[in-house]
Design a protein around this motif. Structure first.
Motif, PDB file in Angstrom:
ATOM      1  N   THR A   4      -2.594  13.844  11.993  1.00 56.49           N
ATOM      2  CA  THR A   4      -3.788  13.794  11.250  1.00 56.49           C
ATOM      3  C   THR A   4      -3.978  12.485  10.784  1.00 56.49           C
ATOM      4  O   THR A   4      -3.111  11.637  10.705  1.00 56.49           O
ATOM      5  CB  THR A   4      -3.795  14.750  10.334  1.00 56.49           C
ATOM      6  OG1 THR A   4      -2.864  14.402   9.162  1.00 56.49           O
ATOM      7  CG2 THR A   4      -3.617  16.448  10.734  1.00 56.49           C
ATOM      8  N   CYS A   5      -5.215  12.236  10.225  1.00 52.87           N
ATOM      9  CA  CYS A   5      -5.559  10.882   9.425  1.00 52.87           C
ATOM     10  C   CYS A   5      -4.708  10.644   8.489  1.00 52.87           C
ATOM     11  O   CYS A   5      -4.306  11.423   7.526  1.00 52.87           O
ATOM     12  CB  CYS A   5      -7.159  11.103   8.866  1.00 52.87           C
ATOM     13  SG  CYS A   5      -7.620   9.727   7.811  1.00 52.87           S
ATOM     14  N   SER A   6      -4.130   9.605   8.488  1.00 50.36           N
ATOM     15  CA  SER A   6      -3.171   9.069   7.459  1.00 50.36           C
ATOM     16  C   SER A   6      -2.987   7.670   7.727  1.00 50.36           C
ATOM     17  O   SER A   6      -3.298   6.979   8.548  1.00 50.36           O
ATOM     18  CB  SER A   6      -1.720   9.854   7.546  1.00 50.36           C
ATOM     19  OG  SER A   6      -1.182   9.412   8.706  1.00 50.36           O
ATOM     20  N   CYS A  13      -8.853   8.565  11.707  1.00 47.58           N
ATOM     21  CA  CYS A  13      -9.737   8.663  10.389  1.00 47.58           C
ATOM     22  C   CYS A  13     -11.184   8.213  10.799  1.00 47.58           C
ATOM     23  O   CYS A  13     -11.531   7.320  11.416  1.00 47.58           O
ATOM     24  CB  CYS A  13      -9.272   7.747   9.096  1.00 47.58           C
ATOM     25  SG  CYS A  13      -7.549   8.140   8.773  1.00 47.58           S
ATOM     26  N   ASP A  14     -12.038   8.811   9.918  1.00 48.10           N
ATOM     27  CA  ASP A  14     -13.428   8.356   9.966  1.00 48.10           C
ATOM     28  C   ASP A  14     -13.452   7.334   9.214  1.00 48.10           C
ATOM     29  O   ASP A  14     -12.519   6.594   8.567  1.00 48.10           O
ATOM     30  CB  ASP A  14     -14.352   9.642   9.384  1.00 48.10           C
ATOM     31  CG  ASP A  14     -13.942  10.010   7.943  1.00 48.10           C
ATOM     32  OD1 ASP A  14     -13.661   9.042   7.284  1.00 48.10           O
ATOM     33  OD2 ASP A  14     -14.497  11.171   7.726  1.00 48.10           O
ATOM     34  N   GLU A  15     -14.600   6.469   9.053  1.00 43.83           N
ATOM     35  CA  GLU A  15     -15.117   5.395   8.489  1.00 43.83           C
ATOM     36  C   GLU A  15     -14.584   5.468   6.737  1.00 43.83           C
ATOM     37  O   GLU A  15     -13.867   4.664   6.545  1.00 43.83           O
ATOM     38  CB  GLU A  15     -16.447   5.131   8.641  1.00 43.83           C
ATOM     39  CG  GLU A  15     -16.701   4.613  10.172  1.00 43.83           C
ATOM     40  CD  GLU A  15     -18.371   4.056   9.915  1.00 43.83           C
ATOM     41  OE1 GLU A  15     -18.647   3.590   9.071  1.00 43.83           O
ATOM     42  OE2 GLU A  15     -18.740   4.014  11.232  1.00 43.83           O
ATOM     43  N   ALA A  19     -11.727   3.393   5.159  1.00 43.86           N
ATOM     44  CA  ALA A  19     -12.035   2.378   3.893  1.00 43.86           C
ATOM     45  C   ALA A  19     -11.129   2.677   2.709  1.00 43.86           C
ATOM     46  O   ALA A  19     -10.671   1.874   2.113  1.00 43.86           O
ATOM     47  CB  ALA A  19     -13.567   2.343   3.615  1.00 43.86           C
ATOM     48  N   THR A  20     -11.099   3.987   2.478  1.00 43.49           N
ATOM     49  CA  THR A  20      -9.825   4.448   1.448  1.00 43.49           C
ATOM     50  C   THR A  20      -8.684   4.190   1.559  1.00 43.49           C
ATOM     51  O   THR A  20      -8.077   3.808   0.463  1.00 43.49           O
ATOM     52  CB  THR A  20     -10.281   5.828   0.836  1.00 43.49           C
ATOM     53  OG1 THR A  20     -11.987   6.001   0.913  1.00 43.49           O
ATOM     54  CG2 THR A  20      -9.690   6.356  -0.314  1.00 43.49           C
ATOM     55  N   ILE A  21      -8.209   4.254   2.402  1.00 43.94           N
ATOM     56  CA  ILE A  21      -6.670   3.853   3.024  1.00 43.94           C
ATOM     57  C   ILE A  21      -6.551   2.266   2.917  1.00 43.94           C
ATOM     58  O   ILE A  21      -5.776   2.043   2.276  1.00 43.94           O
ATOM     59  CB  ILE A  21      -6.479   4.464   4.555  1.00 43.94           C
ATOM     60  CG1 ILE A  21      -6.085   5.969   4.308  1.00 43.94           C
ATOM     61  CG2 ILE A  21      -5.117   3.959   4.860  1.00 43.94           C
ATOM     62  CD1 ILE A  21      -6.029   6.629   5.840  1.00 43.94           C
TER      63      ILE A  21
END
Length: 99
Positions: A4-6, A13-15, A19-21
């Motif tokens: 998964t997104c990490s 991950c989506d945009e 950006a948050t990561i």
């Protein structure tokens, strides 16, 4: 399980998440620790507020239950059972008179 997104799988991950990561990865360790501590403190405060509210609801419920039971006991002690018995007896008596 699929990845998964990490931070380790940023390509998934989506945009917005990317950006948050990247924002978090660009922060100093102390700054990130402070944000984590603040977030955890907010969660703990919300949990404490919730527990306090639930305790208040439980106390209110118990008080209302005690009052209801007191009223019911008073009505029963005042002869509700005898009233019902007398009504049933009177109904039976009237029924046998009519035959």
């Amino acid at each position: 399980l699929k990845p998964t997104c990490s931070p380790a799988n940023i390509d998934l991950c989506d945009e917005t998440k990317t950006a948050t990561i990247n924002k978090f990865l660009g922060m100093a360790g102390d700054e990130l620790d402070a944000m984590i501590a603040e977030s955890e403190k907010t969660i703990e405060e919300a949990e404490e507020k919730f527990k306090t509210a639930v305790e208040g609801l439980q106390a209110t419920y118990q008080k209302m239950m005690d009052e209801k039971e007191k009223v019911q006991a008073g009505i029963k002690d005042a002869g509700l059972g005898l009233m019902k018995s007398c009504k049933a007896h009177a109904s039976k008596s009237k029924g046998s008179d009519e035959l």
